[in-house]
Design a protein around this motif. Sequence first.
Motif, PDB file in Angstrom:
ATOM      1  N   THR A  62       1.674   7.568   3.841  1.00  0.00           N
ATOM      2  CA  THR A  62       2.379   6.839   2.782  1.00  0.00           C
ATOM      3  C   THR A  62       3.104   5.627   3.362  1.00  0.00           C
ATOM      4  OG1 THR A  62       2.762   8.990   1.723  1.00  0.00           O
ATOM      5  CG2 THR A  62       3.985   7.087   0.844  1.00  0.00           C
ATOM      6  N   LYS A  63       3.715   5.794   4.523  1.00  0.00           N
ATOM      7  CA  LYS A  63       4.408   4.669   5.182  1.00  0.00           C
ATOM      8  C   LYS A  63       3.454   3.513   5.426  1.00  0.00           C
ATOM      9  CE  LYS A  63       7.428   4.944   8.462  1.00  0.00           C
ATOM     10  NZ  LYS A  63       8.149   5.287   9.723  1.00  0.00           N
ATOM     11  N   GLN A  64       2.254   3.829   5.888  1.00  0.00           N
ATOM     12  CA  GLN A  64       1.273   2.792   6.184  1.00  0.00           C
ATOM     13  C   GLN A  64       0.774   2.116   4.905  1.00  0.00           C
ATOM     14  OE1 GLN A  64      -1.623   5.011   8.393  1.00  0.00           O
ATOM     15  NE2 GLN A  64      -0.202   5.496  10.053  1.00  0.00           N
ATOM     16  N   ILE A  65       0.623   2.910   3.848  1.00  0.00           N
ATOM     17  CA  ILE A  65       0.215   2.355   2.557  1.00  0.00           C
ATOM     18  C   ILE A  65       1.297   1.434   2.014  1.00  0.00           C
ATOM     19  CG2 ILE A  65      -0.122   2.980   0.110  1.00  0.00           C
ATOM     20  CD1 ILE A  65      -1.804   5.357   1.139  1.00  0.00           C
ATOM     21  N   LEU A  66       2.554   1.839   2.149  1.00  0.00           N
ATOM     22  CA  LEU A  66       3.675   1.011   1.690  1.00  0.00           C
ATOM     23  C   LEU A  66       3.685  -0.341   2.401  1.00  0.00           C
ATOM     24  CD1 LEU A  66       6.526   3.674   1.462  1.00  0.00           C
ATOM     25  CD2 LEU A  66       5.367   2.530  -0.445  1.00  0.00           C
ATOM     26  N   GLN A  67       3.329  -0.326   3.663  1.00  0.00           N
ATOM     27  CA  GLN A  67       3.288  -1.579   4.420  1.00  0.00           C
ATOM     28  C   GLN A  67       2.215  -2.515   3.866  1.00  0.00           C
ATOM     29  OE1 GLN A  67       3.033  -1.051   8.658  1.00  0.00           O
ATOM     30  NE2 GLN A  67       2.757  -3.226   9.062  1.00  0.00           N
ATOM     31  N   VAL A  68       1.051  -1.968   3.539  1.00  0.00           N
ATOM     32  CA  VAL A  68      -0.026  -2.778   2.954  1.00  0.00           C
ATOM     33  C   VAL A  68       0.406  -3.332   1.604  1.00  0.00           C
ATOM     34  CG1 VAL A  68      -2.372  -2.736   2.012  1.00  0.00           C
ATOM     35  CG2 VAL A  68      -1.879  -1.551   4.167  1.00  0.00           C
ATOM     36  N   LEU A  69       0.991  -2.490   0.774  1.00  0.00           N
ATOM     37  CA  LEU A  69       1.440  -2.940  -0.555  1.00  0.00           C
ATOM     38  C   LEU A  69       2.475  -4.056  -0.432  1.00  0.00           C
ATOM     39  CD1 LEU A  69       1.845   0.499  -2.418  1.00  0.00           C
ATOM     40  CD2 LEU A  69      -0.081  -1.097  -2.539  1.00  0.00           C
ATOM     41  N   GLN A  70       3.371  -3.904   0.534  1.00  0.00           N
ATOM     42  CA  GLN A  70       4.403  -4.932   0.733  1.00  0.00           C
ATOM     43  C   GLN A  70       3.783  -6.242   1.204  1.00  0.00           C
ATOM     44  OE1 GLN A  70       7.486  -3.787   3.499  1.00  0.00           O
ATOM     45  NE2 GLN A  70       8.901  -5.319   2.734  1.00  0.00           N
ATOM     46  N   GLU A  71       2.844  -6.162   2.123  1.00  0.00           N
ATOM     47  CA  GLU A  71       2.168  -7.370   2.618  1.00  0.00           C
ATOM     48  C   GLU A  71       1.416  -8.078   1.502  1.00  0.00           C
ATOM     49  OE1 GLU A  71      -0.321  -5.846   5.682  1.00  0.00           O
ATOM     50  OE2 GLU A  71       1.301  -5.647   7.168  1.00  0.00           O
ATOM     51  N   GLU A  72       0.824  -7.307   0.611  1.00  0.00           N
ATOM     52  CA  GLU A  72       0.039  -7.877  -0.486  1.00  0.00           C
ATOM     53  C   GLU A  72       0.885  -8.215  -1.712  1.00  0.00           C
ATOM     54  OE1 GLU A  72      -3.094  -8.746  -0.388  1.00  0.00           O
ATOM     55  OE2 GLU A  72      -3.377  -8.049   1.670  1.00  0.00           O
ATOM     56  N   LYS A  73       2.186  -7.867  -1.639  1.00  0.00           N
ATOM     57  CA  LYS A  73       3.142  -8.149  -2.737  1.00  0.00           C
ATOM     58  C   LYS A  73       2.712  -7.486  -4.048  1.00  0.00           C
ATOM     59  CE  LYS A  73       4.943 -12.494  -0.842  1.00  0.00           C
ATOM     60  NZ  LYS A  73       4.393 -12.288   0.496  1.00  0.00           N
ATOM     61  N   VAL A  74       2.280  -6.234  -3.958  1.00  0.00           N
ATOM     62  CA  VAL A  74       1.947  -5.440  -5.135  1.00  0.00           C
ATOM     63  C   VAL A  74       2.632  -4.081  -4.996  1.00  0.00           C
ATOM     64  CG1 VAL A  74      -0.286  -6.598  -5.412  1.00  0.00           C
ATOM     65  CG2 VAL A  74      -0.167  -4.439  -4.150  1.00  0.00           C
ATOM     66  N   THR A  75       2.634  -3.320  -6.074  1.00  0.00           N
ATOM     67  CA  THR A  75       3.199  -1.978  -6.029  1.00  0.00           C
ATOM     68  C   THR A  75       2.196  -0.974  -6.565  1.00  0.00           C
ATOM     69  OG1 THR A  75       4.195  -2.227  -8.230  1.00  0.00           O
ATOM     70  CG2 THR A  75       5.576  -2.814  -6.317  1.00  0.00           C
ATOM     71  N   GLY A  76       2.512   0.305  -6.365  1.00  0.00           N
ATOM     72  CA  GLY A  76       1.629   1.361  -6.832  1.00  0.00           C
ATOM     73  C   GLY A  76       2.426   2.510  -7.413  1.00  0.00           C
ATOM     74  N   THR A  77       1.718   3.568  -7.761  1.00  0.00           N
ATOM     75  CA  THR A  77       2.334   4.781  -8.299  1.00  0.00           C
ATOM     76  C   THR A  77       1.976   5.947  -7.395  1.00  0.00           C
ATOM     77  OG1 THR A  77       2.175   3.948 -10.564  1.00  0.00           O
ATOM     78  CG2 THR A  77       2.470   6.327 -10.284  1.00  0.00           C
ATOM     79  N   PHE A  78       2.987   6.672  -6.950  1.00  0.00           N
ATOM     80  CA  PHE A  78       2.790   7.814  -6.062  1.00  0.00           C
ATOM     81  C   PHE A  78       3.053   9.104  -6.836  1.00  0.00           C
ATOM     82  CE2 PHE A  78       3.514   4.227  -3.372  1.00  0.00           C
ATOM     83  CZ  PHE A  78       2.676   4.428  -2.276  1.00  0.00           C
ATOM     84  N   PHE A  79       1.995   9.905  -7.019  1.00  0.00           N
ATOM     85  CA  PHE A  79       2.149  11.217  -7.634  1.00  0.00           C
ATOM     86  C   PHE A  79       2.422  12.200  -6.496  1.00  0.00           C
ATOM     87  CE2 PHE A  79      -0.228   8.840 -10.805  1.00  0.00           C
ATOM     88  CZ  PHE A  79       0.451   9.181 -11.966  1.00  0.00           C
ATOM     89  N   VAL A  80       3.670  12.606  -6.391  1.00  0.00           N
ATOM     90  CA  VAL A  80       4.142  13.274  -5.183  1.00  0.00           C
ATOM     91  C   VAL A  80       4.175  14.789  -5.312  1.00  0.00           C
ATOM     92  CG1 VAL A  80       5.531  11.274  -4.510  1.00  0.00           C
ATOM     93  CG2 VAL A  80       6.572  13.092  -5.892  1.00  0.00           C
TER      94      VAL A  80
END
Length: 273
Positions: A62-80
Amino acid sequence: MNRKRRGFISTFSLLTFCVVFLSIISYSILGTKVKALAEEVSKEETEKIVYLTFDDGPTIVTKQILQVLQEEKVTGTFFVIGQLVEQNKAIAESAKNSGNALCVHTYTHEDKIYRNIETFMEDYHKCSDALKGLTGREVPKFMRFPGGSSTTMARKPVLKEIRGEVVDKGLYYVDWNITIDDSLARNKPAEILVSKFYREFKKNKKDRIVVLMHDSYYNKTTVPALKEMIKALKDDGYVFKNFNDIDDKELKILEERGLINKHEKKLDRQVNK
Protein backbone atom coordinates in the motif's frame (compact mmCIF):
# COMPACT_ATOMS: atom_id res chain seq x y z
CA MET A 1 -48.59 67.90 -38.33
CA ASN A 2 -49.24 69.56 -34.98
CA ARG A 3 -46.81 69.54 -32.12
CA LYS A 4 -48.95 67.23 -29.99
CA ARG A 5 -49.11 64.58 -32.73
CA ARG A 6 -45.35 64.81 -33.36
CA GLY A 7 -44.75 64.35 -29.65
CA PHE A 8 -46.98 61.27 -29.61
CA ILE A 9 -45.14 59.72 -32.56
CA SER A 10 -41.74 60.43 -30.97
CA THR A 11 -42.86 58.82 -27.71
CA PHE A 12 -44.29 55.81 -29.55
CA SER A 13 -41.06 55.41 -31.56
CA LEU A 14 -38.98 55.57 -28.39
CA LEU A 15 -41.15 52.95 -26.68
CA THR A 16 -40.96 50.71 -29.74
CA PHE A 17 -37.18 51.03 -29.78
CA CYS A 18 -37.00 50.18 -26.07
CA VAL A 19 -39.19 47.09 -26.51
CA VAL A 20 -37.12 45.87 -29.47
CA PHE A 21 -33.86 46.60 -27.64
CA LEU A 22 -34.99 44.80 -24.49
CA SER A 23 -36.20 41.84 -26.55
CA ILE A 24 -32.81 41.55 -28.24
CA ILE A 25 -31.04 41.64 -24.86
CA SER A 26 -33.48 39.10 -23.37
CA TYR A 27 -33.01 36.71 -26.29
CA SER A 28 -29.26 37.18 -26.02
CA ILE A 29 -29.26 36.39 -22.30
CA LEU A 30 -31.63 33.47 -22.80
CA GLY A 31 -29.51 32.19 -25.66
CA THR A 32 -26.40 32.39 -23.49
CA LYS A 33 -28.14 30.49 -20.68
CA VAL A 34 -29.45 27.83 -23.07
CA LYS A 35 -25.99 27.45 -24.59
CA ALA A 36 -24.39 27.15 -21.13
CA LEU A 37 -26.98 24.56 -20.09
CA ALA A 38 -26.41 22.58 -23.28
CA GLU A 39 -22.67 22.66 -22.70
CA GLU A 40 -23.16 21.48 -19.11
CA VAL A 41 -25.40 18.59 -20.21
CA SER A 42 -22.94 17.69 -22.96
CA LYS A 43 -20.08 17.70 -20.47
CA GLU A 44 -22.01 15.39 -18.12
CA GLU A 45 -22.79 13.03 -20.98
CA THR A 46 -19.20 12.89 -22.21
CA GLU A 47 -17.29 13.03 -18.91
CA LYS A 48 -15.32 9.85 -18.33
CA ILE A 49 -14.52 8.91 -14.73
CA VAL A 50 -12.32 6.13 -13.40
CA TYR A 51 -12.15 4.78 -9.86
CA LEU A 52 -8.93 2.97 -8.95
CA THR A 53 -9.75 0.51 -6.17
CA PHE A 54 -7.44 -1.64 -4.05
CA ASP A 55 -8.51 -4.58 -1.86
CA ASP A 56 -6.87 -6.48 1.00
CA GLY A 57 -4.57 -3.88 2.58
CA PRO A 58 -3.09 -1.93 4.15
CA THR A 59 0.38 -3.48 3.82
CA ILE A 60 3.86 -2.44 2.75
CA VAL A 61 2.59 -2.68 -0.84
CA THR A 62 0.00 0.00 0.00
CA LYS A 63 2.87 2.39 0.81
CA GLN A 64 4.34 1.83 -2.64
CA ILE A 65 0.96 2.31 -4.31
CA LEU A 66 0.45 5.56 -2.38
CA GLN A 67 3.76 6.81 -3.73
CA VAL A 68 2.68 6.12 -7.32
CA LEU A 69 -0.67 7.84 -6.77
CA GLN A 70 1.07 10.86 -5.27
CA GLU A 71 3.54 11.08 -8.16
CA GLU A 72 0.68 10.89 -10.66
CA LYS A 73 -1.44 13.38 -8.64
CA VAL A 74 -4.45 11.05 -8.47
CA THR A 75 -6.22 9.24 -5.65
CA GLY A 76 -7.85 5.87 -5.18
CA THR A 77 -10.16 3.90 -2.92
CA PHE A 78 -8.79 1.31 -0.50
CA PHE A 79 -11.19 -1.41 0.64
CA VAL A 80 -9.37 -2.38 3.80
CA ILE A 81 -9.23 -5.38 6.09
CA GLY A 82 -9.84 -4.29 9.68
CA GLN A 83 -7.15 -6.51 11.19
CA LEU A 84 -4.55 -4.96 8.90
CA VAL A 85 -5.73 -1.42 9.70
CA GLU A 86 -4.97 -2.14 13.35
CA GLN A 87 -1.62 -3.76 12.52
CA ASN A 88 -0.50 -1.10 9.99
CA LYS A 89 -2.08 2.03 11.41
CA ALA A 90 0.59 4.41 10.08
CA ILE A 91 0.10 3.19 6.49
CA ALA A 92 -3.68 3.50 6.79
CA GLU A 93 -3.28 7.03 8.16
CA SER A 94 -1.00 7.92 5.26
CA ALA A 95 -3.64 6.70 2.79
CA LYS A 96 -6.31 8.78 4.52
CA ASN A 97 -4.15 11.91 4.85
CA SER A 98 -3.25 11.89 1.15
CA GLY A 99 -6.89 12.22 0.11
CA ASN A 100 -7.76 8.61 -0.62
CA ALA A 101 -10.98 6.91 0.44
CA LEU A 102 -10.88 4.11 3.03
CA CYS A 103 -13.85 1.74 2.93
CA VAL A 104 -14.81 -1.54 4.59
CA HIS A 105 -13.73 -4.89 3.15
CA THR A 106 -14.60 -6.75 6.40
CA TYR A 107 -12.39 -7.39 9.42
CA THR A 108 -11.02 -10.87 8.71
CA HIS A 109 -11.75 -11.59 5.01
CA GLU A 110 -12.29 -15.25 5.96
CA ASP A 111 -14.79 -17.66 4.40
CA LYS A 112 -16.52 -18.17 7.74
CA ILE A 113 -17.93 -14.62 7.72
CA TYR A 114 -20.42 -15.81 5.08
CA ARG A 115 -21.95 -18.38 7.44
CA ASN A 116 -25.04 -16.21 8.01
CA ILE A 117 -26.21 -12.58 8.19
CA GLU A 118 -25.28 -12.18 11.86
CA THR A 119 -21.72 -13.46 11.40
CA PHE A 120 -21.16 -11.26 8.37
CA MET A 121 -22.53 -8.07 9.92
CA GLU A 122 -20.53 -8.65 13.11
CA ASP A 123 -17.36 -8.86 11.02
CA TYR A 124 -18.41 -5.80 8.98
CA HIS A 125 -18.99 -3.67 12.09
CA LYS A 126 -15.67 -4.76 13.57
CA CYS A 127 -13.91 -3.41 10.48
CA SER A 128 -16.04 -0.28 10.58
CA ASP A 129 -15.03 0.30 14.21
CA ALA A 130 -11.35 -0.11 13.30
CA LEU A 131 -11.74 2.58 10.62
CA LYS A 132 -13.66 4.88 12.98
CA GLY A 133 -10.86 4.54 15.48
CA LEU A 134 -8.41 5.61 12.79
CA THR A 135 -10.33 8.50 11.23
CA GLY A 136 -12.44 9.69 14.14
CA ARG A 137 -15.56 9.89 11.97
CA GLU A 138 -18.21 7.73 10.37
CA VAL A 139 -16.91 5.45 7.62
CA PRO A 140 -18.08 5.83 3.99
CA LYS A 141 -21.31 4.01 3.16
CA PHE A 142 -19.55 2.12 0.38
CA MET A 143 -18.14 -1.37 0.98
CA ARG A 144 -16.90 -4.34 -0.98
CA PHE A 145 -17.63 -7.99 -0.34
CA PRO A 146 -14.60 -10.29 -0.19
CA GLY A 147 -14.78 -11.98 -3.59
CA GLY A 148 -17.30 -9.42 -4.88
CA SER A 149 -21.09 -9.45 -4.69
CA SER A 150 -21.26 -12.76 -6.60
CA THR A 151 -18.54 -14.47 -4.54
CA THR A 152 -18.34 -18.25 -4.45
CA MET A 153 -17.15 -18.02 -0.82
CA ALA A 154 -20.81 -18.13 0.26
CA ARG A 155 -23.83 -20.24 -0.56
CA LYS A 156 -26.08 -18.31 -2.96
CA PRO A 157 -29.17 -18.11 -0.72
CA VAL A 158 -27.08 -16.86 2.22
CA LEU A 159 -25.21 -14.37 0.05
CA LYS A 160 -28.52 -13.02 -1.26
CA GLU A 161 -29.72 -12.49 2.31
CA ILE A 162 -26.48 -10.76 3.28
CA ARG A 163 -26.64 -8.43 0.28
CA GLY A 164 -30.20 -7.54 1.22
CA GLU A 165 -29.17 -6.81 4.80
CA VAL A 166 -26.32 -4.57 3.65
CA VAL A 167 -28.64 -2.54 1.42
CA ASP A 168 -31.32 -2.37 4.16
CA LYS A 169 -28.68 -0.80 6.43
CA GLY A 170 -28.26 2.04 3.92
CA LEU A 171 -24.93 0.74 2.61
CA TYR A 172 -23.77 0.29 -0.98
CA TYR A 173 -21.67 -2.62 -2.20
CA VAL A 174 -19.19 -1.85 -4.96
CA ASP A 175 -18.17 -4.16 -7.79
CA TRP A 176 -16.00 -3.46 -10.84
CA ASN A 177 -15.91 -3.65 -14.63
CA ILE A 178 -12.14 -4.01 -15.07
CA THR A 179 -9.86 -6.39 -13.19
CA ILE A 180 -6.19 -7.15 -13.74
CA ASP A 181 -6.41 -10.54 -11.94
CA ASP A 182 -3.52 -9.68 -9.63
CA SER A 183 -5.04 -11.80 -6.85
CA LEU A 184 -5.09 -15.07 -8.81
CA ALA A 185 -1.39 -15.75 -8.24
CA ARG A 186 1.32 -14.24 -6.07
CA ASN A 187 3.25 -11.43 -7.73
CA LYS A 188 2.21 -12.09 -11.31
CA PRO A 189 4.68 -10.42 -13.70
CA ALA A 190 3.76 -6.77 -14.20
CA GLU A 191 3.63 -7.13 -17.99
CA ILE A 192 0.93 -9.82 -17.65
CA LEU A 193 -1.11 -7.53 -15.39
CA VAL A 194 -0.77 -4.64 -17.84
CA SER A 195 -1.71 -6.88 -20.77
CA LYS A 196 -4.82 -8.01 -18.91
CA PHE A 197 -5.70 -4.36 -18.18
CA TYR A 198 -5.43 -3.36 -21.85
CA ARG A 199 -7.66 -6.25 -22.93
CA GLU A 200 -10.27 -5.28 -20.34
CA PHE A 201 -9.92 -1.58 -21.08
CA LYS A 202 -10.49 -2.09 -24.80
CA LYS A 203 -13.60 -4.12 -23.98
CA ASN A 204 -14.92 -1.75 -21.28
CA LYS A 205 -14.02 1.74 -22.49
CA LYS A 206 -17.09 3.32 -20.88
CA ASP A 207 -17.96 6.59 -19.18
CA ARG A 208 -17.53 4.98 -15.74
CA ILE A 209 -14.77 2.52 -14.94
CA VAL A 210 -14.05 0.83 -11.61
CA VAL A 211 -10.69 -0.99 -11.70
CA LEU A 212 -10.15 -3.84 -9.25
CA MET A 213 -6.59 -4.25 -7.94
CA HIS A 214 -5.05 -5.57 -4.74
CA ASP A 215 -2.49 -4.29 -2.25
CA SER A 216 -1.83 -7.37 -0.13
CA TYR A 217 1.68 -8.54 0.72
CA TYR A 218 1.66 -10.67 -2.45
CA ASN A 219 0.89 -7.89 -4.92
CA LYS A 220 4.24 -6.18 -5.33
CA THR A 221 4.04 -6.31 -9.13
CA THR A 222 0.79 -4.33 -9.08
CA VAL A 223 2.89 -1.26 -8.28
CA PRO A 224 4.82 -1.00 -11.58
CA ALA A 225 1.71 -2.06 -13.52
CA LEU A 226 -0.30 0.73 -11.90
CA LYS A 227 1.87 3.48 -13.30
CA GLU A 228 1.36 2.36 -16.90
CA MET A 229 -2.37 1.91 -16.35
CA ILE A 230 -2.72 5.45 -15.00
CA LYS A 231 -0.89 6.83 -18.02
CA ALA A 232 -3.23 4.98 -20.41
CA LEU A 233 -6.31 6.26 -18.59
CA LYS A 234 -5.00 9.84 -18.58
CA ASP A 235 -4.17 9.65 -22.28
CA ASP A 236 -7.75 8.56 -22.94
CA GLY A 237 -9.18 11.54 -21.06
CA TYR A 238 -10.43 9.89 -17.88
CA VAL A 239 -10.90 11.91 -14.69
CA PHE A 240 -9.76 10.15 -11.51
CA LYS A 241 -12.08 10.09 -8.50
CA ASN A 242 -12.47 8.04 -5.34
CA PHE A 243 -15.45 6.99 -3.26
CA ASN A 244 -15.23 10.09 -1.09
CA ASP A 245 -16.32 12.05 -4.19
CA ILE A 246 -19.74 10.47 -4.72
CA ASP A 247 -22.71 12.84 -4.76
CA ASP A 248 -26.33 11.81 -5.36
CA LYS A 249 -26.04 12.31 -9.12
CA GLU A 250 -22.90 10.18 -9.39
CA LEU A 251 -24.41 7.55 -7.12
CA LYS A 252 -27.36 7.21 -9.49
CA ILE A 253 -25.04 6.88 -12.50
CA LEU A 254 -22.98 4.16 -10.81
CA GLU A 255 -26.15 2.30 -9.86
CA GLU A 256 -27.44 2.53 -13.44
CA ARG A 257 -24.11 1.15 -14.71
CA GLY A 258 -24.40 -1.82 -12.33
CA LEU A 259 -21.22 -0.90 -10.46
CA ILE A 260 -23.06 -0.37 -7.17
CA ASN A 261 -25.81 -2.64 -5.77
CA LYS A 262 -26.03 -4.40 -9.12
CA HIS A 263 -28.18 -7.30 -7.91
CA GLU A 264 -30.75 -4.90 -6.48
CA LYS A 265 -30.97 -3.29 -9.91
CA LYS A 266 -31.79 -6.70 -11.39
CA LEU A 267 -34.50 -7.18 -8.76
CA ASP A 268 -36.00 -3.79 -9.64
CA ARG A 269 -36.21 -4.80 -13.29
CA GLN A 270 -37.98 -8.05 -12.36
CA VAL A 271 -40.48 -6.27 -10.08
CA ASN A 272 -41.25 -3.61 -12.69
CA LYS A 273 -41.94 -6.05 -15.53
